[in-house]
Enzyme design. Structure first.
Site, short mmCIF file in Angstrom:
data_model
loop_
_atom_site.label_atom_id
_atom_site.label_comp_id
_atom_site.label_asym_id
_atom_site.label_seq_id
_atom_site.Cartn_x
_atom_site.Cartn_y
_atom_site.Cartn_z
N CYS A 1 -1.53 -11.21 15.13
CA CYS A 1 -0.56 -10.80 14.04
C CYS A 1 0.79 -10.97 14.76
O CYS A 1 1.74 -11.42 14.00
CB CYS A 1 -0.90 -9.36 13.64
SG CYS A 1 -1.08 -8.08 14.69
N GLU B 1 1.63 -17.59 7.34
CA GLU B 1 1.16 -17.39 8.56
C GLU B 1 -0.45 -18.30 8.75
O GLU B 1 -1.19 -18.20 7.73
CB GLU B 1 0.72 -15.83 8.60
CG GLU B 1 -0.04 -15.43 9.82
CD GLU B 1 -0.39 -14.04 9.81
OE1 GLU B 1 -1.12 -13.27 8.99
OE2 GLU B 1 -0.19 -13.08 10.80
N LYS C 1 -14.03 1.51 9.28
CA LYS C 1 -14.66 0.35 8.72
C LYS C 1 -14.26 -0.56 9.49
O LYS C 1 -13.15 -1.16 9.27
CB LYS C 1 -14.41 0.30 7.19
CG LYS C 1 -15.51 -0.14 6.36
CD LYS C 1 -16.04 -1.78 6.66
CE LYS C 1 -14.89 -2.71 6.21
NZ LYS C 1 -15.42 -4.31 6.60
N GLU D 1 -0.20 -3.03 8.39
CA GLU D 1 0.41 -3.88 9.42
C GLU D 1 -0.26 -5.31 9.02
O GLU D 1 -1.40 -5.60 8.90
CB GLU D 1 -0.19 -3.69 10.80
CG GLU D 1 0.39 -4.35 11.82
CD GLU D 1 -0.24 -5.58 12.27
OE1 GLU D 1 0.26 -6.67 11.61
OE2 GLU D 1 -1.08 -5.44 13.29
P1 NAP Z 1 -8.91 -9.14 5.35
O1 NAP Z 1 -9.66 -9.58 4.20
O2 NAP Z 1 -7.44 -8.82 5.22
O3 NAP Z 1 -9.51 -8.22 6.38
C1 NAP Z 1 -9.21 -7.25 7.05
C2 NAP Z 1 -9.86 -5.93 7.06
O4 NAP Z 1 -9.91 -5.33 5.64
C3 NAP Z 1 -11.54 -6.21 7.28
O5 NAP Z 1 -11.96 -4.87 7.88
C4 NAP Z 1 -11.94 -6.27 5.94
O6 NAP Z 1 -13.35 -6.23 5.88
C5 NAP Z 1 -11.44 -5.31 5.11
N1 NAP Z 1 -11.35 -5.48 3.63
C6 NAP Z 1 -11.50 -6.68 3.06
N2 NAP Z 1 -11.07 -6.34 1.81
C7 NAP Z 1 -11.08 -5.25 1.56
C8 NAP Z 1 -11.06 -4.19 0.53
N3 NAP Z 1 -10.79 -4.76 -0.79
N4 NAP Z 1 -10.54 -2.93 0.45
C9 NAP Z 1 -10.51 -2.63 1.78
N5 NAP Z 1 -10.77 -3.32 2.86
C10 NAP Z 1 -10.88 -4.48 2.87
O7 NAP Z 1 -8.80 -10.32 6.38
P2 NAP Z 1 -9.52 -11.56 6.60
O8 NAP Z 1 -10.24 -12.12 5.18
O9 NAP Z 1 -10.54 -11.12 7.43
O10 NAP Z 1 -8.62 -12.66 7.15
C11 NAP Z 1 -7.76 -13.53 6.04
C12 NAP Z 1 -6.34 -13.70 6.70
O11 NAP Z 1 -5.64 -12.52 6.97
C13 NAP Z 1 -6.21 -14.52 8.14
O12 NAP Z 1 -6.39 -15.72 7.95
C14 NAP Z 1 -5.19 -13.81 8.54
O13 NAP Z 1 -3.83 -14.83 8.14
C15 NAP Z 1 -4.88 -12.51 7.97
N6 NAP Z 1 -5.09 -11.47 8.89
C16 NAP Z 1 -4.21 -10.90 9.60
C17 NAP Z 1 -4.41 -9.76 10.67
C18 NAP Z 1 -3.42 -9.25 11.25
O14 NAP Z 1 -3.65 -8.75 12.40
N7 NAP Z 1 -2.25 -8.81 10.69
C19 NAP Z 1 -5.79 -9.78 11.09
C20 NAP Z 1 -6.75 -10.28 10.40
C21 NAP Z 1 -6.51 -11.31 9.44
P3 NAP Z 1 -14.46 -7.52 5.73
O15 NAP Z 1 -13.99 -8.40 7.05
O16 NAP Z 1 -15.60 -6.62 6.49
O17 NAP Z 1 -14.25 -8.12 4.74
#
Ligand code: NAP
Ligand code: MG
Length: 477
Positions: A280, A379, A171, A246
């Site tokens: 990250c 972060e 996904k 991660e």
């Molecule tokens: P996120 O919501 O954690 O999204 C990461 C992945 O998880 C996406 O594919 C997302 O899909 C999916 N996801 C969201 N809700 C889910 C659920 N309930 N069950 C399973 N999968 C789910 O991150 P974000 O909202 O895009 O970003 C928010 C913050 O996360 C950022 O500001 C940053 O601080 C952090 N982040 C960290 C990393 C890293 O590499 N560690 C990467 C991205 C973001 P959708 O995007 O389609 O909703």
């Protein structure tokens, strides 16, 4: 929109609903993806299960490796088409997007070559017994990847899973699904059997949640926020399914007064500016020995102020951030630090002529940042670097370890003893010594401690994470 790749076929969401795809560089809708959910996830998991008991499950490790290697070649051959898709979808500079595609290919090269080199063991046991340790695939693996490095993440998570003979359901993030779709075409052309890889596009809280809660998956890997990572761990726990998480970091660059600054400064700046700080492993905290604080901060500020932000085509130091929510988040950190009275030491520059609808954040260096400020702990996931002075080695270690995270760290000193002592004392999955790899090469085991998550990806260790052992005990008399 037929953007679900299930059992070797392209299908649209059963609901017929779609999600707009927006370019971060200008805020314009330029494509659509299907809004998959529980129904499509269930189809994908069934297709993966079927592949495990079919041609894919029976395939020799050598043949799997050959297909993976071919996928790597196919990715590289398609780079001129692939990189612009990734650049448009993520907003990143074209050079960075091309590099990401090269890394995607590299994952398939590395794990393709490794597929038939994962051997079991023979274990000495009692007289009259022969014991074999087999290494088996886990079965159906679930992969949830974020939007910051979509192509690299595809490779990082899928290549070891497929090398071990698992059947995968991916996904991608709803913001950046296009590289996964391009990738599926290449994988199919390279001979990956139907069902070995299935892709469901859609929202995280719908398709993502349905996937991680599906009772017939055997493993899940997630990269993203702490908040959602915790939800994934809960969902998989309900079915006693193993998960690898991660969850980002607040990685320190620890600079002692005797460091080689000519080498360190450009690397320190790149480690936070690259990908607009949406990494990250971004080196987001700059820890400096107090007696060299002014000199180091001055040199970093000078280099930092030269950074330029632009569109993918301008190909500057970084591009926009991913979406309006991310821009608001980054801007929120910058505004809060300013209103807390933390000095701005340097700012990067937005290029002239940027499209008005894009999500551009100004790279900002703050310091000295109070140790209890949220910029010291949280972060940002944006191009914001926070500088802190420290007194001595013990203080540096305490400061470095003083967050909930533990993903990466770097130590900069010409004192060999101190270099090793500090590297050993810092809590992180990877520590770079007089260098910084922002996650390192595909060969290097990677993952977090503390709230940065658990489990290891990359390197040969990923093959262990994505497989299981079975001990055969044979009494032969
Ligand atoms: P996120 O919501 O954690 O999204 C990461 C992945 O998880 C996406 O594919 C997302 O899909 C999916 N996801 C969201 N809700 C889910 C659920 N309930 N069950 C399973 N999968 C789910 O991150 P974000 O909202 O895009 O970003 C928010 C913050 O996360 C950022 O500001 C940053 O601080 C952090 N982040 C960290 C990393 C890293 O590499 N560690 C990467 C991205 C973001 P959708 O995007 O389609 O909703
Ligand atoms: Mg999200």
């Amino acid at each position: 929109m037929e953007t679900m790749f299930i059992d070797g076929k392209w299908i649209a969401a059963q609901s017929g609903e779609t999600i707009d795809v927006v370019a971060p560089a200008d805020g314009q809708v330029f494509d659509r993806i299907g809004r998959g959910g529980m129904y499509e996830i269930d189809l994908a998991v069934r297709a993966a299960r079927k592949a495990r008991s079919g041609a894919w499950g029976r395939m020799s490790a050598t043949e799997r490796g050959r297909i993976l290697t071919k996928i790597g070649v196919g990715v590289l051959d398609a780079i001129d088409l692939f990189a612009p898709i990734e650049a448009r979808d993520t907003g990143k500079p074209m050079t960075t997007a091309r590099n990401d595609i090269v890394v995607l290919a590299r994952y398939f090269e590395f794990y393709g070559a490794a597929a038939d080199k994962v051997h079991g063991e023979v274990i000495p046991f009692l007289d009259g017994y022969a014991v074999q340790l087999l290494r088996d695939p886990l079965g159906v693996t679930a992969h949830i990847i974020p939007w910051n490095y979509p192509a690299q993440m595809l490779g990082r998570t899928l290549a070891p899973a497929l090398a071990m003979g698992n059947a995968a359901v991916l996904k991608p993030a709803e913001d950046t699904s296009l590289s996964a779709l391009k990738f599926a075409e290449i994988a199919m052309a390279a001979g990956l059997p139907a069902g070995a890889l299935n892709i469901v596009t859609g929202y995280g809280h719908e398709a993502g949640a349905a996937l991680t809660a599906h009772p017939d998956i055997n493993f899940a890997t997630f990269t993203g926020s702490n908040e959602v990572g915790t939800m994934v761990q809960r969902a998989t726990a309900a079915n006693v399914v193993k998960c690898v998480l991660e969850l980002g970091g607040k990685s320190p660059q620890i600079v002692f007064a005797d460091a080689d600054l000519d080498r360190a400064v450009p690397i320190i700046v790149k480690a936070i500016i690259q990908n607009a700080g949406q990494t990250c492993t971004a080196g987001s905290r700059l820890l400096i020995e107090r007696k060299a604080y002014d000199e180091v901060v001055g040199r970093v500020a000078e280099a930092f102020s030269k950074t330029r932000v632009g569109t993918p085509e301008m190909d500057l130091d970084c591009g926009p951030v991913m979406n309006p929510a991310q821009l608001a988040r980054v801007q929120g950190f910058i505004d809060a630090a300013k209103s807390d009275g933390i000095p701005v030491l340097a700012e990067g520059k937005l290029a002239a002529g940027l499209p008005s609808g894009g999500y551009y954040a100004t790279p900002t260096l703050f310091g000295p940042v109070p140790r209890n400020n949220k910029l010291a702990r949280d972060e940002v996931f944006g191009p914001v670097l926070a500088a802190f002075p420290f007194a001595d080695e013990a203080d540096a270690i305490a400061l470095a370890n003083g967050t909930d995270y533990g993903l990466l760290a770097a130590v900069w000193t010409e004192n060999a003893g101190r270099l090793t002592r500090v590297a050993k004392a810092v809590q992180a999955g990877q520590v770079f010594m007089n260098c910084y790899g922002a996650g390192g090469g595909v060969e290097l085991p990677f993952g977090g401690t503390k709230r940065s998550g658990h489990g290891r990806e990359k390197g040969l260790l990923a093959l262990e994470e994505m497989s299981s052992t079975k001990t055969l005990v044979h009494y032969h008399g």
